[in-house]
Design a protein around this motif. Structure first.
Motif, short mmCIF file in Angstrom:
data_model
loop_
_atom_site.label_atom_id
_atom_site.label_comp_id
_atom_site.label_asym_id
_atom_site.label_seq_id
_atom_site.Cartn_x
_atom_site.Cartn_y
_atom_site.Cartn_z
N ALA A 451 0.83 -1.21 0.00
CA ALA A 451 0.00 0.00 0.00
C ALA A 451 0.86 1.26 0.00
O ALA A 451 0.50 2.27 -0.62
CB ALA A 451 -0.94 0.00 1.21
N MET A 452 2.00 1.22 0.69
CA MET A 452 2.92 2.37 0.69
C MET A 452 3.37 2.72 -0.73
O MET A 452 3.75 3.86 -1.00
CB MET A 452 4.15 2.07 1.55
CG MET A 452 3.91 2.05 3.04
SD MET A 452 5.44 1.63 3.92
CE MET A 452 4.80 1.35 5.58
N GLU A 467 -8.25 -3.46 10.60
CA GLU A 467 -7.88 -2.17 11.18
C GLU A 467 -7.63 -1.10 10.12
O GLU A 467 -7.61 0.09 10.42
CB GLU A 467 -6.62 -2.32 12.04
CG GLU A 467 -6.79 -3.29 13.20
CD GLU A 467 -5.47 -3.59 13.89
OE1 GLU A 467 -4.72 -2.63 14.20
OE2 GLU A 467 -5.17 -4.79 14.12
N PHE A 468 -7.44 -1.54 8.89
CA PHE A 468 -7.05 -0.64 7.80
C PHE A 468 -8.13 -0.47 6.74
O PHE A 468 -8.39 0.64 6.27
CB PHE A 468 -5.77 -1.19 7.15
CG PHE A 468 -5.47 -0.66 5.77
CD1 PHE A 468 -4.90 0.59 5.60
CD2 PHE A 468 -5.75 -1.42 4.63
CE1 PHE A 468 -4.61 1.09 4.33
CE2 PHE A 468 -5.47 -0.94 3.36
CZ PHE A 468 -4.90 0.33 3.21
N ALA A 469 -8.75 -1.56 6.37
CA ALA A 469 -9.51 -1.61 5.12
C ALA A 469 -10.84 -0.85 5.19
O ALA A 469 -11.59 -0.96 6.16
CB ALA A 469 -9.77 -3.06 4.74
N PHE A 522 -4.47 6.33 -3.75
CA PHE A 522 -4.00 7.42 -2.87
C PHE A 522 -4.56 7.27 -1.46
O PHE A 522 -3.86 7.52 -0.47
CB PHE A 522 -4.37 8.78 -3.46
CG PHE A 522 -3.48 9.23 -4.58
CD1 PHE A 522 -2.46 8.42 -5.06
CD2 PHE A 522 -3.64 10.48 -5.16
CE1 PHE A 522 -1.63 8.84 -6.10
CE2 PHE A 522 -2.82 10.91 -6.20
CZ PHE A 522 -1.81 10.08 -6.66
N ARG A 523 -5.81 6.87 -1.36
CA ARG A 523 -6.42 6.68 -0.03
C ARG A 523 -5.70 5.55 0.72
O ARG A 523 -5.45 5.66 1.93
CB ARG A 523 -7.90 6.35 -0.19
CG ARG A 523 -8.67 6.15 1.11
CD ARG A 523 -9.05 7.45 1.76
NE ARG A 523 -9.82 7.22 2.98
CZ ARG A 523 -11.16 7.13 3.03
NH1 ARG A 523 -11.87 7.26 1.93
NH2 ARG A 523 -11.77 6.94 4.18
N GLY A 524 -5.35 4.50 0.00
CA GLY A 524 -4.61 3.39 0.63
C GLY A 524 -3.25 3.85 1.13
O GLY A 524 -2.84 3.48 2.24
N LEU A 529 0.06 4.96 5.90
CA LEU A 529 1.10 5.77 6.54
C LEU A 529 0.60 6.39 7.84
O LEU A 529 1.40 6.71 8.73
CB LEU A 529 1.57 6.87 5.59
CG LEU A 529 2.35 6.38 4.36
CD1 LEU A 529 2.69 7.54 3.44
CD2 LEU A 529 3.63 5.65 4.77
N ALA A 530 -0.70 6.53 7.97
CA ALA A 530 -1.25 7.11 9.20
C ALA A 530 -1.06 6.19 10.40
O ALA A 530 -0.80 6.66 11.51
CB ALA A 530 -2.73 7.41 8.99
#
Length: 547
Positions: A451-452, A467-469, A522-524, A529-530
């Motif tokens: 994703a990065m 936790e991410f998706a 871009f959202r990924g 990174l957050a």
């Protein structure tokens, strides 16, 4: 002249919040492609942790093992199937720390353990001390302990545990001692016994459990462990039965849970699964999550990051095309196939464990062949990963994929899955495919680094993914199978949903609405990174595990 690495040393004054001295024990570290002492995710995680600890000026050192032949070098037989090669490794950038300790193993009271050190200035990590028994004065059997990471011989594995645990603990004491002894998985468990024998308190011990597979949590014959020197001294029958709860086998995880002051799992879901797995054992109710993460500076392409930061879609796409072309040079070199950077490229790349289901796409061949032959929405698929060299089932899956892809122009299997190839695949893919059976993946950090680099996760909702998706916004998440149903039913359910997702969502979106695709990419990147960089993780370890 005495080396500065003869004692606890960092090339900086530790930052105030991170002054507590931490010794981090791990069977493997993925610090750099050139230092081949890792097999997969556990090592990648440990390596990212050590890189971020250095960047944050934390008072951490790593304790690991200097594997003579590494894990293995992944080569091919004449028909392109998998051939594990074992090639001796040498590293001129390692320095002798000047420390040599002795451990007792299976009646040999004086096996010598020497510590080499990876200095911070080499790869930008905190100091990592790598132990070896391949030294003058040891007999051939003692020297061979260091031959293979995760040796298939059970007694050799016990010896490795003793070297890492007791040898590592003795080294740390020689360096000046630590406030916290942190075991990354249970391989170094003898360290806890050695420290306990010396009167070191429980408050100084921390443990990270990584495996939601009960079969993946090591158990050994208690009497063999007692004879080996695993406990640091010979236990009486009564003492031994106390350690094992009356069993003739010792679970490393259960013992570590009992002895550690604090224990973390590696995702929120994994913590819940682990508490259920170990219910009734001391320490199980207090397992809490510190979700795994990866080092942004090591894994992310800087040009992609700058393009995203500037919100420059054109510059981003230009760089992504270049990265795809870099990856496709390796595809061409290994397989003789010319891949096209304009075509959606799916990558499945990770350790070849059975539950990860590398061949899930092949479950319904009629549907899969239809996807591969679709000229309106063309696709390219790459598989890569290392099976355990003695796991015939996993090697069989790898070889099946080799035979399947051999004469298809838009599919490929790559060998040499180590850090450099992993980086290429993450930077050069459009979709990062993750297909474990649900609840069986502790974390699955490869999707973070994908994703990065602008690769969109297409995943089972397991490990770190919940936790991410945000389905359809930063990733694609498949509906959840019932983990209690038959394995065959889970595989049928998941493969059907995977085909549906590719045909109805992923492929049309990529080709028909590129603006929407860029938004998801871009959202990924933003969301990963957050919350999923190892800087966050390394800070959280100090705040929550080491307190």
């Amino acid at each position: 002249m005495k080396s500065k690495y003869n004692s606890w040393y960092h090339p900086y004054k530790p930052s105030e919040p991170y002054k507590k001295k931490v010794a981090y024990f791990s069977m493997e570290f993925g610090i750099h492609q050139a230092l081949k002492i890792y097999s997969g995710g556990l090592g990648f995680l440990a390596g990212s942790h050590m890189l971020s600890a250095f960047e944050l000026k934390q008072n951490v050192i790593g304790i690991g093992m200097l594997w003579k032949y590494g894990y293995y070098d992944q080569s091919r037989n004449k028909d392109q199937t998998l051939r594990p090669d074992f090639i001796e490794k040498h590293y001129s950038f390692l320095e002798d720390s000047g420390h040599e300790v002795e451990v007792g193993i299976f009646g040999n009271s004086s096996v010598k353990v020497r510590a080499m050190v990876l200095k911070p200035e080499v790869f930008g990590s905190v100091p990592i001390y790598l132990l070896t028994t391949d030294v003058e004065g040891n007999d051939e059997l003692s020297r061979s302990i260091m031959n293979h990471l995760y040796d298939s011989n059970e007694l050799t594995r016990i010896c490795q545990n003793i070297v890492l645990g007791i040898g590592g603990a003795k080294l740390v004491q020689a360096l000046g001692g630590a406030d916290i002894y942190h075991l990354n998985e249970g391989h170094a468990l003898p360290a806890f016994y050695h420290l306990r024998n010396l009167g070191v308190g429980k408050k100084n011990m921390a443990f990270t459990t990584h495996t939601p597979e009960r079969a993946g949590n090591v158990e050994r014959d208690a009497y063999a462990l007692n004879d080996s020197g695993f406990f640091g001294r010979k236990l009486t029958e009564e003492e031994l039965m106390k350690e094992t709860g009356g069993s003739n086998r010792l679970s490393y995880t259960v013992a570590a849970l009992r002895m550690a002051n604090r224990t973390n799992a590696v995702s929120k879901l994994h913590a819940k699964v682990s508490r259920g797995m170990w219910k009734g054992n001391t320490g199980s109710t207090k397992i809490f999550p510190i979700t795994n993460a990866q080092n942004q500076n090591f894994w992310q392409d800087e040009t992609l990051y700058k393009a995203r930061k500037a919100n420059n879609v054109k510059a981003f796409q230009k760089r992504k095309t270049e990265l795809k072309q870099d990856l496709f040079k390796t595809v061409l070199d290994q397989t003789g196939k010319l891949f096209d950077p304009e075509i959606l490229t799916i990558v499945w790349a990770r350790r070849f464990a059975e539950y990860k289901r590398a061949d899930l796409l092949l479950r319904d061949m009629e549907r899969f062949e239809k996807i591969l032959a679709n000229k309106k929405y063309p696709v390219q698929i790459i598989w890569a990963g290392k099976p355990y060299p003695k796991d015939t089932g996993a090697i069989g899956v790898f070889d099946r994929l080799v035979h399947f892809t051999k004469y298809r122009h838009n599919t490929a299997v790559l060998t040499g899955y180590e850090m450099a190839l992993s980086k290429l695949l993450k930077m050069g893919s459009d979709i990062w495919l993750n297909t474990p059976r649900i609840t069986r993946e502790a974390s699955g950090t490869s999707g973070m680094t994908a994703a990065m680099n602008g690769s969109v996760n297409l995943s089972i909702n397991d490990g770190w993914v919940p936790e991410f998706a945000k389905n359809g916004k930063n990733s694609f998440v498949l509906p959840e199978a019932n983990p209690e149903s038959l394995v065959s039913e889970q595989d049928d359910f998941d493969s059907r949903n995977l085909y549906d997702c590719l045909e109805e969502k992923v492929l049309p979106l990529y080709y028909n609405t590129p603006e929407k695709w860029s938004e998801i990419v871009f959202r990924g990147m933003d969301d990963v990174l957050a919350d999923f960089t190892s800087e966050r993780m390394a800070i959280q370890y100090y705040k929550e595990l080491y307190k």
